[in-house]
Write a protein that holds these residues in place. Structure first.
Motif, mmCIF file in Angstrom:
data_model
loop_
_atom_site.group_PDB
_atom_site.id
_atom_site.type_symbol
_atom_site.label_atom_id
_atom_site.label_comp_id
_atom_site.label_asym_id
_atom_site.label_seq_id
_atom_site.Cartn_x
_atom_site.Cartn_y
_atom_site.Cartn_z
ATOM 1 N N LYS A 159 11.629 10.742 0.824
ATOM 2 C CA LYS A 159 12.733 10.402 1.552
ATOM 3 C C LYS A 159 12.018 9.314 2.705
ATOM 4 C CE LYS A 159 16.114 13.521 0.284
ATOM 5 N NZ LYS A 159 16.994 14.751 0.710
ATOM 6 N N ILE A 160 11.054 9.697 3.378
ATOM 7 C CA ILE A 160 10.462 8.926 4.687
ATOM 8 C C ILE A 160 10.256 7.315 4.021
ATOM 9 C CG2 ILE A 160 8.602 8.393 6.146
ATOM 10 C CD1 ILE A 160 8.328 11.316 5.948
ATOM 11 N N ALA A 244 1.876 0.920 0.367
ATOM 12 C CA ALA A 244 2.057 2.276 0.751
ATOM 13 C C ALA A 244 0.720 3.263 0.442
ATOM 14 C CB ALA A 244 3.346 2.971 0.401
ATOM 15 N N ILE A 245 0.449 4.305 1.044
ATOM 16 C CA ILE A 245 -0.460 5.145 0.622
ATOM 17 C C ILE A 245 0.418 6.748 0.930
ATOM 18 C CG2 ILE A 245 -2.655 6.422 1.305
ATOM 19 C CD1 ILE A 245 -3.716 3.906 2.258
ATOM 20 N N ILE A 246 0.390 7.457 -0.246
ATOM 21 C CA ILE A 246 0.979 8.603 -0.159
ATOM 22 C C ILE A 246 0.059 9.666 -0.408
ATOM 23 C CG2 ILE A 246 2.797 10.012 -1.445
ATOM 24 C CD1 ILE A 246 3.980 7.340 -2.427
ATOM 25 N N VAL A 277 2.045 8.020 4.499
ATOM 26 C CA VAL A 277 2.729 9.248 4.721
ATOM 27 C C VAL A 277 1.859 10.471 4.429
ATOM 28 C CG1 VAL A 277 5.065 8.289 4.460
ATOM 29 C CG2 VAL A 277 4.004 9.050 2.700
ATOM 30 N N GLY A 278 2.224 11.614 5.192
ATOM 31 C CA GLY A 278 1.319 12.869 4.803
ATOM 32 C C GLY A 278 2.407 13.972 4.957
ATOM 33 N N ALA A 295 3.291 5.947 9.081
ATOM 34 C CA ALA A 295 4.687 5.861 8.793
ATOM 35 C C ALA A 295 5.478 7.415 9.138
ATOM 36 C CB ALA A 295 5.101 5.387 7.581
ATOM 37 N N GLY A 296 4.737 8.379 8.763
ATOM 38 C CA GLY A 296 5.421 9.746 8.963
ATOM 39 C C GLY A 296 4.685 11.013 8.247
ATOM 40 N N THR A 297 5.150 11.930 8.514
ATOM 41 C CA THR A 297 4.798 13.370 7.789
ATOM 42 C C THR A 297 5.569 14.423 7.733
ATOM 43 O OG1 THR A 297 2.883 14.961 7.869
ATOM 44 C CG2 THR A 297 4.180 14.502 10.192
#
Length: 347
Positions: A159-160, A244-246, A277-278, A295-297
């Motif tokens: 969702k991030i 992006a890197i997930i 994101v992590g 970007a977020g965690t």
């Protein structure tokens, strides 16, 4: 003769005193052991999250210093070492084992259960595949299994990126092809946490209507160092195509940031930024997010996991149901850790 009798009497008195002291000490030690629950904590590796879990357990011990004592063992992500450690633990004066294993295969878990069962030693396992739990849980009623709700963790992570796409699509879709090109940083290949985090992160993005293309899947085994080396190579190979890197955890996400910064990316310049994101909510990851480098965690509070480990384990020690006096839910034989997964993004 009188002097000899006096000496013999003194020696006899000294012997009685020594024996009395030994007996008193023996009973004192037994009383302490009886009142204190000695708990062996075997962690697969002292990585950042597991180190935070260790600190949270130490805080529980501090609050219960007269009741419990944790002894920690670093598995160093080495299956042979963990096997030796389990064998050693089962032979020593421990009342409980809390185990996060390097190898969660059916045969390995089964061997450990048979080992501790012969000593009547309770054990709590973390993050074992439900299919394995279904097969091995019947062997020992003092073995319990706890599992993180990785479905939800992956969903929140997905969702991030969905929210970022919907609010600022140009920051992600740099080539304007209406598709999110991403690299996936994978934990341990057969770990149920890895599988579920990956599945639900990607399905959440896809189900939102965003087209996706996986450029690469990297088995970085939860490690920052492997992630960093891999992203350094992939950045050059894909020459600007990665959007992006997930990452299945924060440690690998941090490694990705460091790799990109080698090439001048993810240092605050919007035109030279790849969304990363992590999962875990590590302080270092939060700092990178606040600076705009990640970007977020997803916050996964180790205190919550520590409490579940402790509560379930102590129930087993006291011959109670693993979830006695708790509000924990059991799904497919595993106690679900009630993480209140929350996103952490730059405000």
């Amino acid at each position: 003769m009188w002097i000899l009798k006096k000496v013999l009497a003194m020696l006899l008195l000294m012997n009685i005193t020594v024996k009395f002291t030994e007996i008193s000490t023996f009973y004192s030690l037994n009383l302490n052991n009886k009142n204190t629950t000695n708990i062996a904590v075997l962690l697969y590796k002292f990585d950042p999250f597991m180190s935070s879990l260790k600190q949270s357990l130490e805080a529980i011990q501090k609050d219960n210093s007269d009741k419990i004592k944790f002894t920690f063992f670093d598995g160093k992500n080495n299956i042979a070492l963990q096997n030796e450690t389990i064998d050693s633990i089962s032979k020593n004066d421990f009342d409980l084992i809390l185990a996060n294993l390097a190898d969660t295969s059916e045969n390995f878990v089964e061997d450990i259960i048979f080992n501790v069962r012969s000593k009547n030693l309770p054990i709590v396992f973390l993050d074992i595949d439900p299919k394995v739990v279904y097969k091995v849980s019947k062997y020992y009623d003092k073995a319990a299994f706890i599992l993180a709700n990785s479905d939800l963790a992956g969903t929140v992570q997905g969702k991030i990126l969905v929210n970022l796409w919907n609010s600022n699509k140009s920051s992600l879709d740099k080539n304007n092809d209406n598709t999110l090109q991403y690299v996936l940083l994978h934990g341990q290949a057969k770990d149920p946490v890895t599988i579920d985090r990956t599945k639900y992160a990607i399905s959440t993005i896809s189900n939102s209507g965003i087209n996706t293309e996986q450029l690469a899947l990297v088995n970085a085994n939860w490690l920052k160092s492997l992630s960093k080396d891999s992203i350094e190579s992939l950045f050059l190979r894909y020459d600007g195509r990665i959007e992006a890197i997930i990452s299945n955890n924060d440690a690998m996400a941090i490694g990705a940031v460091e790799a990109l910064q080698k090439y001048g990316y993810n240092k605050g310049e919007k035109s030279k930024n790849i969304a990363i994101v992590g999962i875990d909510g590590l302080p270092e990851a939060k700092s990178l997010i606040d600076k705009g480098f990640m970007a977020g965690t997803v916050i996964q509070d180790p205190k919550v996991l520590a409490e579940v480990f402790y509560n379930v384990g102590m129930n087993l020690v006291n011959n109670l149901s693993p979830i006695e006096n708790t509000n924990y839910n059991v799904v497919d034989g595993e106690i679900i850790v009630p993480f209140p997964y929350e996103e952490y993004i730059k405000k």
